[in-house]
Write a protein that holds these residues in place. Structure first.
Motif, PDB file in Angstrom:
ATOM      1  N   ASN A   1       0.886  -1.121   0.093  1.00  0.00           N
ATOM      2  CA  ASN A   1       0.068  -0.064   0.005  1.00  0.00           C
ATOM      3  C   ASN A   1       0.830   1.338   0.052  1.00  0.00           C
ATOM      4  OD1 ASN A   1      -2.273  -1.533   0.176  1.00  0.00           O
ATOM      5  ND2 ASN A   1      -2.547  -1.304   2.396  1.00  0.00           N
ATOM      6  N   GLY A   2       0.635   2.300  -0.780  1.00  0.00           N
ATOM      7  CA  GLY A   2       1.323   3.540  -0.947  1.00  0.00           C
ATOM      8  C   GLY A   2       2.526   3.543  -1.868  1.00  0.00           C
ATOM      9  N   ALA A   3       2.530   2.385  -2.680  1.00  0.00           N
ATOM     10  CA  ALA A   3       3.812   2.393  -3.346  1.00  0.00           C
ATOM     11  C   ALA A   3       3.768   3.023  -4.676  1.00  0.00           C
ATOM     12  CB  ALA A   3       3.978   0.701  -3.936  1.00  0.00           C
ATOM     13  N   GLY A   4       2.608   3.438  -4.989  1.00  0.00           N
ATOM     14  CA  GLY A   4       2.515   4.458  -6.232  1.00  0.00           C
ATOM     15  C   GLY A   4       1.865   3.929  -7.491  1.00  0.00           C
ATOM     16  N   LYS A   5       1.172   2.621  -7.115  1.00  0.00           N
ATOM     17  CA  LYS A   5       0.809   1.836  -8.328  1.00  0.00           C
ATOM     18  C   LYS A   5      -0.278   2.399  -9.281  1.00  0.00           C
ATOM     19  CE  LYS A   5      -0.503  -1.626  -5.796  1.00  0.00           C
ATOM     20  NZ  LYS A   5      -0.057  -1.143  -4.429  1.00  0.00           N
ATOM     21  N   THR A   6      -1.454   3.067  -8.215  1.00  0.00           N
ATOM     22  CA  THR A   6      -2.596   3.535  -8.978  1.00  0.00           C
ATOM     23  C   THR A   6      -2.051   5.011  -9.380  1.00  0.00           C
ATOM     24  OG1 THR A   6      -4.222   2.371  -7.554  1.00  0.00           O
ATOM     25  CG2 THR A   6      -4.971   4.411  -8.550  1.00  0.00           C
ATOM     26  N   THR A   7      -1.201   5.516  -9.042  1.00  0.00           N
ATOM     27  CA  THR A   7      -0.579   6.843  -9.302  1.00  0.00           C
ATOM     28  C   THR A   7       0.053   6.812 -10.938  1.00  0.00           C
ATOM     29  OG1 THR A   7      -0.338   7.787  -7.271  1.00  0.00           O
ATOM     30  CG2 THR A   7       0.742   8.830  -9.060  1.00  0.00           C
ATOM     31  N   VAL A   8       0.768   5.561 -10.867  1.00  0.00           N
ATOM     32  CA  VAL A   8       1.551   5.521 -12.251  1.00  0.00           C
ATOM     33  C   VAL A   8       0.187   5.168 -13.264  1.00  0.00           C
ATOM     34  CG1 VAL A   8       2.547   3.754 -13.494  1.00  0.00           C
ATOM     35  CG2 VAL A   8       3.212   4.401 -11.391  1.00  0.00           C
ATOM     36  N   PHE A   9      -0.782   4.455 -12.861  1.00  0.00           N
ATOM     37  CA  PHE A   9      -2.025   4.040 -13.698  1.00  0.00           C
ATOM     38  C   PHE A   9      -2.669   5.543 -14.321  1.00  0.00           C
ATOM     39  CE2 PHE A   9      -4.135  -0.075 -14.304  1.00  0.00           C
ATOM     40  CZ  PHE A   9      -3.191  -0.657 -14.657  1.00  0.00           C
ATOM     41  N   ASN A  10      -2.754   6.333 -13.185  1.00  0.00           N
ATOM     42  CA  ASN A  10      -3.501   7.746 -13.399  1.00  0.00           C
ATOM     43  C   ASN A  10      -2.443   8.587 -14.464  1.00  0.00           C
ATOM     44  OD1 ASN A  10      -5.615   7.355 -12.041  1.00  0.00           O
ATOM     45  ND2 ASN A  10      -4.710   8.465 -10.161  1.00  0.00           N
ATOM     46  N   LEU A  11      -1.017   8.297 -14.410  1.00  0.00           N
ATOM     47  CA  LEU A  11      -0.217   9.075 -15.305  1.00  0.00           C
ATOM     48  C   LEU A  11      -0.525   8.378 -16.866  1.00  0.00           C
ATOM     49  CD1 LEU A  11       3.088   9.524 -12.787  1.00  0.00           C
ATOM     50  CD2 LEU A  11       1.467  11.197 -13.614  1.00  0.00           C
ATOM     51  N   LEU A  12      -0.394   6.859 -16.658  1.00  0.00           N
ATOM     52  CA  LEU A  12      -0.341   6.380 -17.946  1.00  0.00           C
ATOM     53  C   LEU A  12      -1.579   6.734 -18.773  1.00  0.00           C
ATOM     54  CD1 LEU A  12       0.972   3.111 -17.108  1.00  0.00           C
ATOM     55  CD2 LEU A  12       2.094   4.789 -18.287  1.00  0.00           C
ATOM     56  N   THR A  13      -2.784   7.076 -17.969  1.00  0.00           N
ATOM     57  CA  THR A  13      -4.117   7.172 -18.633  1.00  0.00           C
ATOM     58  C   THR A  13      -4.473   8.659 -18.779  1.00  0.00           C
ATOM     59  OG1 THR A  13      -5.097   6.535 -16.582  1.00  0.00           O
ATOM     60  CG2 THR A  13      -5.020   4.733 -18.369  1.00  0.00           C
ATOM     61  N   LYS A  14      -3.641   9.575 -18.232  1.00  0.00           N
ATOM     62  CA  LYS A  14      -3.688  11.059 -18.516  1.00  0.00           C
ATOM     63  C   LYS A  14      -4.705  11.867 -17.447  1.00  0.00           C
ATOM     64  CE  LYS A  14      -0.992  12.333 -20.427  1.00  0.00           C
ATOM     65  NZ  LYS A  14       0.243  12.261 -19.974  1.00  0.00           N
ATOM     66  N   PHE A  15      -4.980  11.136 -16.342  1.00  0.00           N
ATOM     67  CA  PHE A  15      -5.769  11.498 -15.299  1.00  0.00           C
ATOM     68  C   PHE A  15      -4.927  12.423 -14.535  1.00  0.00           C
ATOM     69  CE2 PHE A  15      -8.359   8.156 -16.527  1.00  0.00           C
ATOM     70  CZ  PHE A  15      -9.646   8.379 -16.543  1.00  0.00           C
ATOM     71  N   LEU A  16      -3.771  12.290 -14.802  1.00  0.00           N
ATOM     72  CA  LEU A  16      -2.632  13.113 -13.880  1.00  0.00           C
ATOM     73  C   LEU A  16      -1.601  13.542 -14.932  1.00  0.00           C
ATOM     74  CD1 LEU A  16      -2.364  11.457 -10.544  1.00  0.00           C
ATOM     75  CD2 LEU A  16      -3.340  13.676 -10.850  1.00  0.00           C
ATOM     76  N   PRO A  17      -1.116  14.893 -14.894  1.00  0.00           N
ATOM     77  CA  PRO A  17       0.242  15.137 -15.628  1.00  0.00           C
ATOM     78  C   PRO A  17       1.308  14.737 -14.885  1.00  0.00           C
ATOM     79  CG  PRO A  17      -0.839  16.972 -14.476  1.00  0.00           C
ATOM     80  CD  PRO A  17      -1.735  15.964 -14.318  1.00  0.00           C
ATOM     81  N   PRO A  18       2.160  14.148 -15.471  1.00  0.00           N
ATOM     82  CA  PRO A  18       3.667  13.781 -14.805  1.00  0.00           C
ATOM     83  C   PRO A  18       4.281  15.194 -14.537  1.00  0.00           C
ATOM     84  CG  PRO A  18       3.880  13.461 -17.263  1.00  0.00           C
ATOM     85  CD  PRO A  18       2.256  13.690 -16.916  1.00  0.00           C
TER      86      PRO A  18
END
Length: 258
Positions: free
Chosen positions: A41-58
C-alpha cells in the motif's frame, strides 16, 4: 526502444507539494504480455496508472506508446489509440441492464454516446455485438438483468465487456479482483486469460496468487520507485521484495526457516 515494447515510460515522476509519489519509473511492457504492477500500500501503483491514462500530468518524464511519445496527449486521445482502463471501483451504470451498459460503450466507440434523444430502435444494430461481448465474458444470461441486481464479481466481468467494446490493444486493469471471494477470483482470472489473447494487459493487482497464475512479467514498486522486475519466481525470491511486503523482521524469520 524496440517495437516489441507497446508501452514504455522513461524517468516518470509525479510530485505533490514536495512529496514524490512516483520517482523516476522506467517501465517496459512487451506487446502481447500480461504485465503486473505490484507493491505494498502506498507504493504508487495507482498513481502510475493515473499518469499513463492522463488522469494526472507527470511532473517529469516521458510516456511512449508503440514508440511514439504520448506524454502530452489527453485521456480521450489515449483511449482512441487503444489504451483503455478499468477502475478499482466498478464503473458501470447500476440502473441499466448489462446489455444497455455494453451498448453505451459501443456507442462511445462510434462517437454517439451522448445522443440520448435518438430512439432506442436506432441502436438496435449494436445489439448483436453487445450480445457477442456478453457471451465472451460469460454474461449472456445476464443481458436483460439490471446491473444493480448482479453479483459483484459479475459486475466486474461486465466492466471487462464494456472495456472490450472500445476495442483496446492495451487493457489497463486496476485491481480487477479487489473485494472478491475465491470463486469470483477464479472466474476473473480465467476471463482475463481469455480476453488477453491478441491483446496486451497491464494490471495493478494486490492478490499475488492471481499474479503468479496470470502474469508474464512483474514490476514491483515501493515508495514510488521500481524495486524489482522479472517473472514471478524471480521477484518472489527477492529479499527486498519480501521485506517491502512483510517488513524486515518477518522477512528474516522466513529466510531462517526456509
Amino acid at each position: 526502444m524496440t517495437q516489441e515494447f507497446i508501452l514504455e515510460t522513461r524517468g516518470l515522476t509525479k510530485e505533490f507539494r514536495g512529496f514524490t509519489a512516483v520517482d523516476d519509473v522506467n517501465l517496459q511492457v512487451r506487446d502481447g504480455h500480461i504485465h503486473a504492477l505490484i507493491g505494498p500500500n502506498g507504493a504508487g501503483k495507482t498513481t502510475v496508472f493515473n499518469l499513463l491514462t492522463k488522469f494526472l500530468p507527470p511532473t517529469r518524464g516521458e510516456i511512449l506508446y508503440r514508440g511514439k511519445p504520448i506524454t502530452s496527449m489527453k485521456a480521450n486521445e489515449i483511449a482512441r489509440l487503444g489504451l483503455v482502463r478499468s477502475f478499482q471501483i466498478s464503473a458501470v451504470f447500476a440502473h441499466m441492464t448489462a446489455m444497455e451498459n455494453v451498448r453505451v460503450a459501443l456507442q462511445r466507440k462510434l462517437g454517439t454516446s451522448f445522443h440520448f434523444w435518438k430512439s432506442e430502435k436506432s441502436l438496435d444494430h449494436l445489439n448483436d455485438r453487445a450480445l457477442e461481448l456478453l457471451e465472451e465474458v460469460g454474461l449472456r444470461e445476464y443481458a436483460d438483468v439490471l446491473t444493480v441486481e448482479m453479483p459483484y464479481g459479475r459486475k466486474r466481468a461486465l466492466e471487462v465487456a464494456t472495456t472490450l467494446a472500445l476495442e483496446p490493444t492495451l487493457m489497463l486493469l486496476d485491481e480487477p479482483t479487489q473485494g472478491m471471494g475465491a470463486e469470483d477470483v477464479d472466474r476473473i482470472v480465467e476471463l482475463i486469460r481469455r480476453v488477453s489473447k491478441g491483446r496486451t494487459v497491464l494490471m495493478v493487482e494486490h492478490n499475488l496468487s492471481v499474479v503468479s497464475r496470470l502474469c508474464d512479467r512483474i514490476t514491483v514498486l515501493a515508495r514510488g520507485s521500481v524495486l524489482a522486475e522479472g517473472d514471478y519466481q524471480e521477484v518472489s525470491r527477492n529479499p527486498l521484495v519480501r521485506e517491502a511486503y512483510m517488513g524486515s523482521d518477518a522477512a528474516e524469520e522466513e529466510e531462517a526457516s526456509a
